[in-house]
Design a protein around this motif. Structure first.
Motif, PDB file in Angstrom:
ATOM      1  N   VAL A  42       0.474  74.157  30.668  1.00 53.48           N
ATOM      2  CA  VAL A  42       1.314  74.324  29.486  1.00 53.48           C
ATOM      3  C   VAL A  42       2.632  73.607  29.744  1.00 53.48           C
ATOM      4  CG1 VAL A  42       2.525  75.964  28.005  1.00 53.48           C
ATOM      5  CG2 VAL A  42       0.239  76.511  28.876  1.00 53.48           C
ATOM      6  N   VAL A  43       2.957  72.675  28.847  1.00 53.93           N
ATOM      7  CA  VAL A  43       4.168  71.870  28.960  1.00 53.93           C
ATOM      8  C   VAL A  43       5.123  72.297  27.847  1.00 53.93           C
ATOM      9  CG1 VAL A  43       5.128  69.544  28.916  1.00 53.93           C
ATOM     10  CG2 VAL A  43       2.829  69.931  29.837  1.00 53.93           C
ATOM     11  N   GLU A  44       6.350  72.635  28.221  1.00 55.33           N
ATOM     12  CA  GLU A  44       7.368  72.966  27.221  1.00 55.33           C
ATOM     13  C   GLU A  44       8.235  71.732  26.986  1.00 55.33           C
ATOM     14  OE1 GLU A  44      10.431  76.493  26.065  1.00 55.33           O
ATOM     15  OE2 GLU A  44       9.906  76.263  28.168  1.00 55.33           O
ATOM     16  N   VAL A  45       8.340  71.327  25.723  1.00 51.42           N
ATOM     17  CA  VAL A  45       9.094  70.139  25.355  1.00 51.42           C
ATOM     18  C   VAL A  45      10.348  70.557  24.591  1.00 51.42           C
ATOM     19  CG1 VAL A  45       9.046  68.001  24.011  1.00 51.42           C
ATOM     20  CG2 VAL A  45       6.995  68.751  25.230  1.00 51.42           C
ATOM     21  N   ALA A  46      11.503  70.072  25.043  1.00 45.53           N
ATOM     22  CA  ALA A  46      12.771  70.258  24.334  1.00 45.53           C
ATOM     23  C   ALA A  46      13.232  68.884  23.871  1.00 45.53           C
ATOM     24  CB  ALA A  46      13.805  70.893  25.256  1.00 45.53           C
ATOM     25  N   ASP A  47      13.370  68.704  22.566  1.00 47.88           N
ATOM     26  CA  ASP A  47      13.723  67.399  22.017  1.00 47.88           C
ATOM     27  C   ASP A  47      14.619  67.597  20.797  1.00 47.88           C
ATOM     28  OD1 ASP A  47      13.889  64.826  21.034  1.00 47.88           O
ATOM     29  OD2 ASP A  47      11.749  64.419  21.194  1.00 47.88           O
ATOM     30  N   GLU A  48      15.924  67.424  20.976  1.00 48.97           N
ATOM     31  CA  GLU A  48      16.869  67.611  19.875  1.00 48.97           C
ATOM     32  C   GLU A  48      16.784  66.478  18.852  1.00 48.97           C
ATOM     33  OE1 GLU A  48      20.816  68.226  21.353  1.00 48.97           O
ATOM     34  OE2 GLU A  48      20.179  69.852  22.679  1.00 48.97           O
ATOM     35  N   GLN A  54       9.393  69.782  19.646  1.00 48.60           N
ATOM     36  CA  GLN A  54       9.755  70.933  20.466  1.00 48.60           C
ATOM     37  C   GLN A  54       8.671  71.999  20.429  1.00 48.60           C
ATOM     38  OE1 GLN A  54      14.263  71.504  20.925  1.00 48.60           O
ATOM     39  NE2 GLN A  54      13.892  71.628  18.741  1.00 48.60           N
ATOM     40  N   GLY A  55       8.524  72.657  21.551  1.00 52.35           N
ATOM     41  CA  GLY A  55       7.549  73.731  21.635  1.00 52.35           C
ATOM     42  C   GLY A  55       6.756  73.641  22.917  1.00 52.35           C
ATOM     43  N   ARG A  56       5.732  74.447  22.987  1.00 53.99           N
ATOM     44  CA  ARG A  56       4.861  74.466  24.164  1.00 53.99           C
ATOM     45  C   ARG A  56       3.498  73.899  23.792  1.00 53.99           C
ATOM     46  NH1 ARG A  56       6.605  80.503  26.027  1.00 53.99           N
ATOM     47  NH2 ARG A  56       8.718  79.921  26.643  1.00 53.99           N
ATOM     48  N   TRP A  57       3.014  73.028  24.664  1.00 49.94           N
ATOM     49  CA  TRP A  57       1.741  72.348  24.444  1.00 49.94           C
ATOM     50  C   TRP A  57       0.798  72.697  25.578  1.00 49.94           C
ATOM     51  CZ3 TRP A  57       1.220  69.420  20.050  1.00 49.94           C
ATOM     52  CH2 TRP A  57       2.396  69.119  19.358  1.00 49.94           C
ATOM     53  N   GLY A  63      -8.891  69.974  25.258  1.00 52.45           N
ATOM     54  CA  GLY A  63      -8.055  69.464  24.178  1.00 52.45           C
ATOM     55  C   GLY A  63      -6.584  69.786  24.365  1.00 52.45           C
ATOM     56  N   VAL A  64      -5.836  69.489  23.320  1.00 50.72           N
ATOM     57  CA  VAL A  64      -4.385  69.681  23.330  1.00 50.72           C
ATOM     58  C   VAL A  64      -3.997  70.452  22.085  1.00 50.72           C
ATOM     59  CG1 VAL A  64      -2.153  68.498  23.210  1.00 50.72           C
ATOM     60  CG2 VAL A  64      -3.979  67.540  24.589  1.00 50.72           C
ATOM     61  N   GLY A  65      -3.103  71.409  22.240  1.00 50.62           N
ATOM     62  CA  GLY A  65      -2.628  72.147  21.080  1.00 50.62           C
ATOM     63  C   GLY A  65      -1.384  72.948  21.403  1.00 50.62           C
ATOM     64  N   ARG A  66      -0.719  73.376  20.360  1.00 53.35           N
ATOM     65  CA  ARG A  66       0.470  74.212  20.548  1.00 53.35           C
ATOM     66  C   ARG A  66       0.047  75.603  21.023  1.00 53.35           C
ATOM     67  NH1 ARG A  66       5.408  72.449  18.632  1.00 53.35           N
ATOM     68  NH2 ARG A  66       5.310  70.579  17.370  1.00 53.35           N
ATOM     69  N   THR A  67       0.940  76.243  21.786  1.00 57.18           N
ATOM     70  CA  THR A  67       0.642  77.558  22.329  1.00 57.18           C
ATOM     71  C   THR A  67       1.925  78.360  22.502  1.00 57.18           C
ATOM     72  OG1 THR A  67      -0.450  78.743  24.130  1.00 57.18           O
ATOM     73  CG2 THR A  67       0.766  76.770  24.721  1.00 57.18           C
ATOM     74  N   ASP A  68       1.782  79.656  22.680  1.00 57.13           N
ATOM     75  CA  ASP A  68       2.902  80.539  22.998  1.00 57.13           C
ATOM     76  C   ASP A  68       2.846  81.012  24.438  1.00 57.13           C
ATOM     77  OD1 ASP A  68       4.051  80.434  20.451  1.00 57.13           O
ATOM     78  OD2 ASP A  68       2.736  82.021  19.699  1.00 57.13           O
ATOM     79  N   GLU A  69       1.895  80.467  25.214  1.00 58.92           N
ATOM     80  CA  GLU A  69       1.762  80.834  26.624  1.00 58.92           C
ATOM     81  C   GLU A  69       3.004  80.412  27.398  1.00 58.92           C
ATOM     82  OE1 GLU A  69      -1.903  79.408  28.378  1.00 58.92           O
ATOM     83  OE2 GLU A  69      -2.879  79.497  26.417  1.00 58.92           O
ATOM     84  N   ALA A  75       9.832  69.775  29.998  1.00 54.13           N
ATOM     85  CA  ALA A  75      10.268  68.387  29.821  1.00 54.13           C
ATOM     86  C   ALA A  75      11.407  68.369  28.815  1.00 54.13           C
ATOM     87  CB  ALA A  75       9.116  67.521  29.338  1.00 54.13           C
ATOM     88  N   THR A  76      12.543  67.799  29.218  1.00 53.26           N
ATOM     89  CA  THR A  76      13.679  67.741  28.299  1.00 53.26           C
ATOM     90  C   THR A  76      14.082  66.311  28.052  1.00 53.26           C
ATOM     91  OG1 THR A  76      15.218  67.945  30.137  1.00 53.26           O
ATOM     92  CG2 THR A  76      14.585  69.955  28.995  1.00 53.26           C
TER      93      THR A  76
END
Length: 76
Positions: A42-48, A54-57, A63-69, A75-76
């Motif tokens: 799970v990768v958390e992306v911060a992108d202003e 932004q979010g967790r992938w 596959g790839v998808g958004r998650t709340d894990e 990654a910022t």
């Protein structure tokens, strides 16, 4: 700046090409390749600049998808 120095060779400056890349669609970029390793990360992306990224992938062989894990990597 190089022309302002009396002896520019003493700086030992190297001129190199550089490339800066910004992912405009993180989901598409992560989905565009295959992942063969078992499990997922799970990768958390911060992108202003691109807030839609932004979010967790969750990235894995299935596959790839958004998650709340909770994230394994940020990654910022």
């Amino acid at each position: 700046m190089l022309l302002l120095v009396a002896e520019p060779r003493r700086l030992r400056a190297n001129v190199r090409d550089g490339l800066w890349v910004r992912l405009v669609d993180v989901g598409a970029a992560l989905s565009a390749r295959a992942y063969a390793a078992p499990g997922a990360v799970v990768v958390e992306v911060a992108d202003e600049f691109c807030p839609w990224n932004q979010g967790r992938w969750r990235v894995g062989a299935d596959g790839v998808g958004r998650t709340d894990e909770p994230p394994d990597l940020a990654a910022t």
